[in-house]
Design a protein around this motif. Structure first.
Motif, PDB file in Angstrom:
ATOM      1  N   UNK A   1       4.926  -1.345   1.291  1.00 17.91           N
ATOM      2  CA  UNK A   1       3.850  -2.342   1.200  1.00 17.91           C
ATOM      3  C   UNK A   1       2.504  -1.655   1.004  1.00 17.91           C
ATOM      4  N   UNK A   2       2.247  -0.625   1.799  1.00 17.68           N
ATOM      5  CA  UNK A   2       0.996   0.115   1.644  1.00 17.68           C
ATOM      6  C   UNK A   2       0.853   0.700   0.253  1.00 17.68           C
ATOM      7  N   UNK A   3       1.962   1.188  -0.288  1.00 18.30           N
ATOM      8  CA  UNK A   3       1.926   1.764  -1.639  1.00 18.30           C
ATOM      9  C   UNK A   3       1.567   0.704  -2.679  1.00 18.30           C
ATOM     10  N   UNK A   4       2.072  -0.519  -2.506  1.00 23.22           N
ATOM     11  CA  UNK A   4       1.732  -1.592  -3.444  1.00 23.22           C
ATOM     12  C   UNK A   4       0.232  -1.862  -3.436  1.00 23.22           C
ATOM     13  N   UNK A   5      -0.350  -1.899  -2.244  1.00 27.93           N
ATOM     14  CA  UNK A   5      -1.788  -2.149  -2.138  1.00 27.93           C
ATOM     15  C   UNK A   5      -2.592  -0.969  -2.682  1.00 27.93           C
TER      16      UNK A   5
END
Length: 164
Positions: free
Chosen positions: A144-148
């Protein structure tokens, strides 16, 4: 114009994702509290049984949950708002840049949540990765952090004006 619409669309999608997660967390409040309590309890940590952070009192677990929920609400709301402002900006470069600033604050909230709280505090601090119930949230929060972060990189790319 396609880049502007894509940036707005990705911000909208990631904003909706954060809002949907927090709605599910709130709808399953007792299960969420049990999960937070379990992760911070040091139970079933066999690979590395010594954990440096103390077992928090129930009130502090509740504060941590509220912080996660608040960051998800802020991330989702800011990104959705920013996406609508990006769509509405049209060819107005200044209005579009203002909307991107709003999106960046939302991205900061998402990164503070999924990389700060889940990866650093729960993952490294409470070793969430060791317990069966914590593995999926640990690895998912990384994703999720990577998507953001990818959205942040995309938003920072300058849009070249169309040739006349």
């Amino acid at each position: 114009m396609i880049d502007r619409h894509l940036k707005a669309l990705v911000a909208l999608i990631l904003g909706a994702m954060a809002i949907l997660y927090v709605i599910h967390n709130i709808a399953n409040f007792e299960a969420a509290r049990a999960f937070f309590t379990y992760v911070t309890s040091h139970a079933d940590q066999e690979a590395y049984p010594v954990t440096l952070l103390p077992v928090p009192p129930p009130a502090l677990v509740l504060v941590a949950m509220m912080l996660v929920f608040a960051l998800e609400i802020a991330a989702g709301s800011l990104l959705i708002w920013a996406s609508f402002r990006m769509f509405a900006a049209g060819n107005d470069a200044l209005a579009f840049e203002r909307a991107i600033r709003i999106a960046k604050v939302g991205i900061g909230c998402a990164l503070a949540n999924w990389w700060g709280l889940f990866q650093a505090l729960a993952g490294a601090g409470y070793q969430m990765w060791q317990i069966q119930a914590g593995r999926d949230p640990f690895f998912s929060s990384l994703l999720f952090g990577a998507m953001y972060m990818l959205l942040l990189l995309y938003l920072n790319q300058k849009i070249e004006p169309a040739p006349a």
